[in-house]
Every structure is written in C-alpha cells, then in structure tokens.
Scaffold this motif. Structure first.
Motif, PDB file in Angstrom:
ATOM      1  N   ILE A   9      14.566  46.134  22.032  1.00 39.52           N
ATOM      2  CA  ILE A   9      14.244  45.907  20.624  1.00 39.52           C
ATOM      3  C   ILE A   9      15.493  45.636  19.804  1.00 39.52           C
ATOM      4  O   ILE A   9      15.419  45.443  18.586  1.00 39.52           O
ATOM      5  CB  ILE A   9      13.499  47.119  20.034  1.00 39.52           C
ATOM      6  N   TYR A  10      16.642  45.591  20.481  1.00 38.41           N
ATOM      7  CA  TYR A  10      17.910  45.459  19.776  1.00 38.41           C
ATOM      8  C   TYR A  10      18.391  44.013  19.674  1.00 38.41           C
ATOM      9  O   TYR A  10      19.080  43.647  18.736  1.00 38.41           O
ATOM     10  CB  TYR A  10      18.975  46.330  20.457  1.00 38.41           C
ATOM     11  N   THR A  11      17.988  43.185  20.637  1.00 33.11           N
ATOM     12  CA  THR A  11      18.371  41.775  20.577  1.00 33.11           C
ATOM     13  C   THR A  11      17.195  40.883  20.200  1.00 33.11           C
ATOM     14  O   THR A  11      17.340  39.672  20.100  1.00 33.11           O
ATOM     15  CB  THR A  11      18.946  41.303  21.934  1.00 33.11           C
ATOM     16  N   ASN A  12      16.027  41.482  20.026  1.00 32.18           N
ATOM     17  CA  ASN A  12      14.831  40.740  19.620  1.00 32.18           C
ATOM     18  C   ASN A  12      14.306  41.301  18.303  1.00 32.18           C
ATOM     19  O   ASN A  12      14.420  42.494  18.035  1.00 32.18           O
ATOM     20  CB  ASN A  12      13.728  40.866  20.686  1.00 32.18           C
ATOM     21  N   HIS A  13      13.731  40.413  17.486  1.00 30.67           N
ATOM     22  CA  HIS A  13      13.108  40.849  16.244  1.00 30.67           C
ATOM     23  C   HIS A  13      11.673  41.236  16.564  1.00 30.67           C
ATOM     24  O   HIS A  13      10.815  40.384  16.762  1.00 30.67           O
ATOM     25  CB  HIS A  13      13.158  39.731  15.204  1.00 30.67           C
ATOM     26  N   VAL A  14      11.421  42.546  16.657  1.00 33.34           N
ATOM     27  CA  VAL A  14      10.148  43.046  17.181  1.00 33.34           C
ATOM     28  C   VAL A  14       9.503  44.014  16.205  1.00 33.34           C
ATOM     29  O   VAL A  14      10.158  44.888  15.642  1.00 33.34           O
ATOM     30  CB  VAL A  14      10.378  43.754  18.530  1.00 33.34           C
ATOM     31  N   LYS A  15       8.200  43.834  16.018  1.00 33.97           N
ATOM     32  CA  LYS A  15       7.415  44.789  15.234  1.00 33.97           C
ATOM     33  C   LYS A  15       6.593  45.705  16.136  1.00 33.97           C
ATOM     34  O   LYS A  15       6.331  46.859  15.791  1.00 33.97           O
ATOM     35  CB  LYS A  15       6.487  44.053  14.264  1.00 33.97           C
ATOM     36  N   ILE A  16       6.167  45.172  17.288  1.00 30.05           N
ATOM     37  CA  ILE A  16       5.362  45.942  18.221  1.00 30.05           C
ATOM     38  C   ILE A  16       5.996  45.838  19.609  1.00 30.05           C
ATOM     39  O   ILE A  16       6.170  44.739  20.127  1.00 30.05           O
ATOM     40  CB  ILE A  16       3.909  45.421  18.290  1.00 30.05           C
ATOM     41  N   ASP A  17       6.330  46.992  20.191  1.00 29.26           N
ATOM     42  CA  ASP A  17       6.961  46.999  21.513  1.00 29.26           C
ATOM     43  C   ASP A  17       5.982  47.505  22.564  1.00 29.26           C
ATOM     44  O   ASP A  17       5.634  48.687  22.597  1.00 29.26           O
ATOM     45  CB  ASP A  17       8.219  47.883  21.496  1.00 29.26           C
ATOM     46  N   TYR A  18       5.527  46.590  23.422  1.00 23.27           N
ATOM     47  CA  TYR A  18       4.654  46.947  24.527  1.00 23.27           C
ATOM     48  C   TYR A  18       5.392  46.821  25.865  1.00 23.27           C
ATOM     49  O   TYR A  18       4.766  46.796  26.919  1.00 23.27           O
ATOM     50  CB  TYR A  18       3.406  46.063  24.532  1.00 23.27           C
ATOM     51  N   SER A  19       6.706  46.775  25.814  1.00 22.89           N
ATOM     52  CA  SER A  19       7.480  46.545  27.034  1.00 22.89           C
ATOM     53  C   SER A  19       8.000  47.822  27.671  1.00 22.89           C
ATOM     54  O   SER A  19       8.415  47.814  28.827  1.00 22.89           O
ATOM     55  CB  SER A  19       8.674  45.630  26.717  1.00 22.89           C
ATOM     56  N   ALA A  20       8.027  48.941  26.926  1.00 21.19           N
ATOM     57  CA  ALA A  20       8.559  50.205  27.443  1.00 21.19           C
ATOM     58  C   ALA A  20       7.421  51.209  27.618  1.00 21.19           C
ATOM     59  O   ALA A  20       6.610  51.400  26.707  1.00 21.19           O
ATOM     60  CB  ALA A  20       9.618  50.760  26.492  1.00 21.19           C
ATOM     61  N   ASN A  21       7.390  51.858  28.772  1.00 19.13           N
ATOM     62  CA  ASN A  21       6.258  52.726  29.124  1.00 19.13           C
ATOM     63  C   ASN A  21       6.453  54.156  28.617  1.00 19.13           C
ATOM     64  O   ASN A  21       6.581  55.101  29.400  1.00 19.13           O
ATOM     65  CB  ASN A  21       6.065  52.748  30.638  1.00 19.13           C
TER      66      ASN A  21
END
Length: 362
Positions: A9-21
């Motif tokens: 989430i640090y190099t991408n502009h993200v509002k919703i993170d579904y990549s980390a479990n």
C-alpha cells in the motif's frame, strides 16, 4: 526492486487492500491496550529471551517452553532455521510461500521443486510426493511445507502429515512446517502437527507459527517456532541478534493468547464469508480453487486476460483496489490471483467494483 508480497500500500494509491491475508476484525482491543501499556517501558531493553512470552506460549500449546523460540515475524525464523541447518539440497512445493526460496538461496542451497498441477486443483497428494522423492534419488536435507498452503489455501490433515513426516524422519530429512494460517481453519487441530510432535518425539521438525495473521499484528512482527531438538534452538539463539523482538511485540503476544473469543468469532466469520465470496466469484466466471483459509485463490479465464499480463490486477488497481497477483509464484502466471476475506460490507463493496469492471471491461 519490485515488491514480492501482498500489502504493498506504500507504492500504490489504494483505498481497499485485498492483497494481504490479515484478520478483518482488526487488532484485538486487549492487544492494543497491552501495546499502549508497554510504551512506558520503552526506555528499557526488551527481554532477549522472551521468557514471559515463551512461558505463556508453553501453557497455551501444552509444550515445554524450552522447545519454543520467538522471532521478528515468521519470516525471521525461516531465515534463522535455514542459516542454522545450511542444507545443500532442499525441496520446495510449488506454488508456495516465496520466502522459503529466498532463505535457501541465501545459503547457496540447491533447490528442487515438486510442482502442483492446475488440473488437480493444485492439491498436494502426500503419497505421490513420497514416490517422487524416492524416484528422484536426491538426498534432500530440508523440506518446507506450508499448511494450509499459500497461495492455494488447501490444508493437509494431521494423519497425512504424520505419514509424510515419518517418511522424512526415516530418510533424515529436516522439515519446516509452516502453520501460520492454521488458526483460520474450521478445525485447526485436525490439520496441526503440534500434538504429533510431542507424542512421536520428532526432532527433525521445526513448526512455524505467527501472531501476524490471526491477530492482525502484521506491523508488530512476531512469530515463533517449536522444535524438540535443543541443539538447533541453541544454534538459532547463537545466530540471531539478541533484541530482535521488541518489548511492544512481546506484550502484544502475551495479550493475544487470551483472545479466545476473538479467534472463535474470526472462524465463524471466515466460514460464512469464504463460502459467500467463493460463490460470488464463481458466478462471475472465475475458476475458484478449494481454499480452506482466510483467502481465496482463483484464475481469471477471460480471453483478454490470457493475452494481457495481470489484467485484473491493473483493472482493480485503477479503482484503487489492491489484489495479489500470483504471477511471481513458480508454476503460475498473471491470470492467477489471491484475495483475502473481509467482513460482509467490505466484501460487497469489493464485488460491486469487480462487477463494474467485468461489465464495462475497464
């Protein structure tokens, strides 16, 4: 350097993170309070032996505290056990967690791979694995097994694991068994080898566990290993730097072990939302594999996805939603993805965005 894991989430502009479990219930209240309470003692060095935490872990799991070693997350311990053993030949199941390979390469270990097959749902058949090892004529010194596996989410029962680990003992193969996602399973004890380690007196197994996922403590960095071989643990202690686990992490870990209701609520949530998300993704045309953990592994079979690398990843990212492309796992490509499971409102928001992308082809 390209980021290799979920949670970028640090190099991408993200509002919703579904990549980390990570557990969608967030950090337990008791854990947060323990961390805040430990701040007052930050002017002191932490206990380099994590004695109090190890004592509580021994009571929690019913094992001797002398069999427990703590680390700065599970990844820290992966490197420590590899540096301790320094294997010349190792076997990895593919696809599986990337950190195993990185640690083995750091000690110039030769790595062989047992490739799981898409047509078999990427399921591991223990009997076939044993036959493959025997036919390979390679004298493996170390094997990593992730149970449930990451990114596929499939778990092997304790009985099947026992059969394989007994084979490894006979053949003098040291096994690292990663159970970092075990607590998300509906019947975690059915799939854990913890009791087997004590009953069968295994010295050739290093069991890896972590607070990271189940207690939503990824930023705290706290994991632990259980091993019956005291010499290996002594070697790990001699290799690691003495203050690798902060006093905040130790306090958080002790508090987390009391959060039994939180863990039970997590399993109930996972059971309900996992089935919901699997059904929704399948209805949208994705090939969904049989995950049993807190994440779902699926394939994008749209014709355009077959010719545009990581198409869905980029489409979701354009909507400020981050999902885990599995293209950097051995045996997979940019059509395979892993997403975590969150609470219903978040899952519905995710699905609304996904449906919009599929309808408009954006």
């Amino acid at each position: 350097m390209e980021y290799q894991h979920g949670g970028d989430i640090y190099t991408n502009h993200v509002k919703i993170d579904y990549s980390a479990n990570i557990n969608p219930l967030g950090v337990p209240k008791g854990v947060a309070e323990a961390i805040c309470g430990a701040v007052a003692d930050c002017d002191r060095y932490p206990d380099s032996q994590s004695a109090s935490l190890r004592n509580k872990l021994s009571k929690f799991h019913g094992v001797s505290e002398n069999t427990i070693v703590c680390g700065n997350g599970a990844a820290d311990l992966i490197f420590q056990v590899v540096f301790t053993r320094k294997p010349k030949e190792a076997l990895l199941i593919a696809p599986s967690f990337l950190e195993y390979e990185q640690a083995l390469r750091a000690v110039s270990c030769h790595i062989s791979y047992y490739d799981l097959k898409a047509e078999e749902g990427f399921l591991l058949n223990v009997e076939n694995l044993i036959s493959w090892i025997q036919e390979s004529n390679i004298r493996f010194q170390m094997i990593f097994l992730c149970n449930p596996n990451n990114p596929t989410g499939f778990a092997i029962t304790r009985e099947r694991m026992e059969a394989f680990l007994e084979f490894c003992r006979t053949n003098r193969i040291f096994c690292v068994v990663d159970e970092c996602f075990n607590e998300f399973l509906e019947e975690p004890k059915r799939y854990s080898i913890l009791d087997s380690m004590s009953c069968l007196e295994w010295n050739h197994v290093f069991l890896l566990k972590a607070f990271t996922k189940i207690y939503a403590m990824a930023g705290i960095r706290l994991g632990y290993g259980i091993c019956n071989d005291g010499k290996i643990l002594e070697q790990i202690h001699s290799l690691r730097q003495p203050w690798s686990i902060s006093s905040l992490a130790q306090a958080a870990g002790e508090a987390a072990l009391s959060e039994t209701e939180y863990v039970e609520n997590t399993r109930k949530l996972m059971r309900k939302e996992r089935d919901f998300m699997k059904g929704q993704l399948s209805s949208l045309g994705f090939h969904v594999f049989d995950s049993m953990a807190n994440y779902i592994f699926f394939k994008d079979e749209r014709p355009e996805a077959l010719v545009q690398d990581k198409l869905l990843y980029h489409q979701m990212l354009s909507k400020q939603v981050l999902i885990r492309s599995c293209g950097n796992y051995r045996g997979l490509d940019g059509t395979y993805y892993r997403i975590c499971i969150k609470q219903r409102a978040e899952n519905e928001e995710f699905l609304t965005i996904l449906k919009t992308i599929l309808e408009k082809g954006e």
